[in-house]
Design a protein around this motif. Sequence first.
Motif, PDB file in Angstrom:
ATOM      1  N   ALA A 103       2.830 -36.537  27.497  1.00 57.16           N
ATOM      2  CA  ALA A 103       2.674 -36.326  28.944  1.00 57.16           C
ATOM      3  C   ALA A 103       1.786 -35.119  29.220  1.00 57.16           C
ATOM      4  O   ALA A 103       0.927 -35.155  30.107  1.00 57.16           O
ATOM      5  N   VAL A 104       1.970 -34.050  28.443  1.00 57.06           N
ATOM      6  CA  VAL A 104       1.133 -32.860  28.629  1.00 57.06           C
ATOM      7  C   VAL A 104      -0.320 -33.175  28.291  1.00 57.06           C
ATOM      8  O   VAL A 104      -1.240 -32.785  29.024  1.00 57.06           O
ATOM      9  N   ARG A 132      -1.777 -36.040  28.455  1.00 55.18           N
ATOM     10  CA  ARG A 132      -2.289 -36.936  29.504  1.00 55.18           C
ATOM     11  C   ARG A 132      -2.643 -36.158  30.759  1.00 55.18           C
ATOM     12  O   ARG A 132      -3.562 -36.514  31.484  1.00 55.18           O
ATOM     13  N   TRP A 133      -1.916 -35.081  31.031  1.00 59.54           N
ATOM     14  CA  TRP A 133      -2.163 -34.277  32.217  1.00 59.54           C
ATOM     15  C   TRP A 133      -3.358 -33.346  32.026  1.00 59.54           C
ATOM     16  O   TRP A 133      -4.197 -33.217  32.904  1.00 59.54           O
ATOM     17  N   ARG A 152      -3.030 -42.175  35.414  1.00 56.80           N
ATOM     18  CA  ARG A 152      -2.549 -40.895  34.865  1.00 56.80           C
ATOM     19  C   ARG A 152      -1.130 -40.608  35.363  1.00 56.80           C
ATOM     20  O   ARG A 152      -0.256 -40.213  34.592  1.00 56.80           O
ATOM     21  N   PHE A 153      -0.881 -40.822  36.644  1.00 58.82           N
ATOM     22  CA  PHE A 153       0.442 -40.559  37.220  1.00 58.82           C
ATOM     23  C   PHE A 153       1.513 -41.427  36.548  1.00 58.82           C
ATOM     24  O   PHE A 153       2.564 -40.935  36.147  1.00 58.82           O
ATOM     25  N   ASP A 162       1.443 -42.969  33.619  1.00 58.56           N
ATOM     26  CA  ASP A 162       1.630 -42.577  32.215  1.00 58.56           C
ATOM     27  C   ASP A 162       2.469 -41.315  32.110  1.00 58.56           C
ATOM     28  O   ASP A 162       3.405 -41.238  31.301  1.00 58.56           O
ATOM     29  N   MET A 163       2.150 -40.317  32.919  1.00 59.76           N
ATOM     30  CA  MET A 163       2.886 -39.054  32.843  1.00 59.76           C
ATOM     31  C   MET A 163       4.361 -39.240  33.214  1.00 59.76           C
ATOM     32  O   MET A 163       5.238 -38.724  32.518  1.00 59.76           O
ATOM     33  N   TYR A 215       6.105 -41.083  30.266  1.00 59.98           N
ATOM     34  CA  TYR A 215       6.313 -40.214  29.109  1.00 59.98           C
ATOM     35  C   TYR A 215       7.370 -39.147  29.391  1.00 59.98           C
ATOM     36  O   TYR A 215       8.206 -38.849  28.536  1.00 59.98           O
ATOM     37  N   ILE A 216       7.340 -38.568  30.589  1.00 58.24           N
ATOM     38  CA  ILE A 216       8.306 -37.516  30.919  1.00 58.24           C
ATOM     39  C   ILE A 216       9.721 -38.077  30.986  1.00 58.24           C
ATOM     40  O   ILE A 216      10.662 -37.497  30.420  1.00 58.24           O
TER      41      ILE A 216
END
Length: 152
Positions: free
Chosen positions: A90-91, A93-94, A107-108, A110-111, A114-115
């Motif tokens: 997640a990090v 990806r951000w 992106r949102f 995926d994050m 993952y989070i």
Amino acid sequence: MPEPTAVDPVSAPDTQGRPRRATRRFPLFTRDTARPEGGGRAAPGDAPAPVRQWPILAVLSAVGLGLLLTALDVFRFGTLLIGAALLAGAVLRWVMPDVGMLAVRSRFTDMVTYIVLGTVIAMLSMMAQPDPWLRIPFLDDALHYTIRGQGG
């Protein structure tokens, strides 16, 4: 023969130059998908494939190591490593503009995925018996209520 052109941005010409689809409505069956934002290579195109896809390889390697630790009966540390690897994904990806195959959706999305998965896996590993590192009282109450409710 004239150069084939697309009628609109979502239609492409066939071999005779006619648009395959002249409507802007989405097809019933999708034949291809657009690459997600950030789905570009994480290294230049002339680099070897593992170098271009290092973000997904880093996350998968950490998950693989976590699974190996879990198989070797180091359950808590293995599952914590799996959760940490997803949080690291997640990090990545951000922070990174291009993460290769680590980008699956927006992106949102995926994050968030993952989070949520990383946090749930890490919390469950810390709550595992015996001797849990983390106790959440309402979850204990819910578990005991469901066990009592089944005639126990």
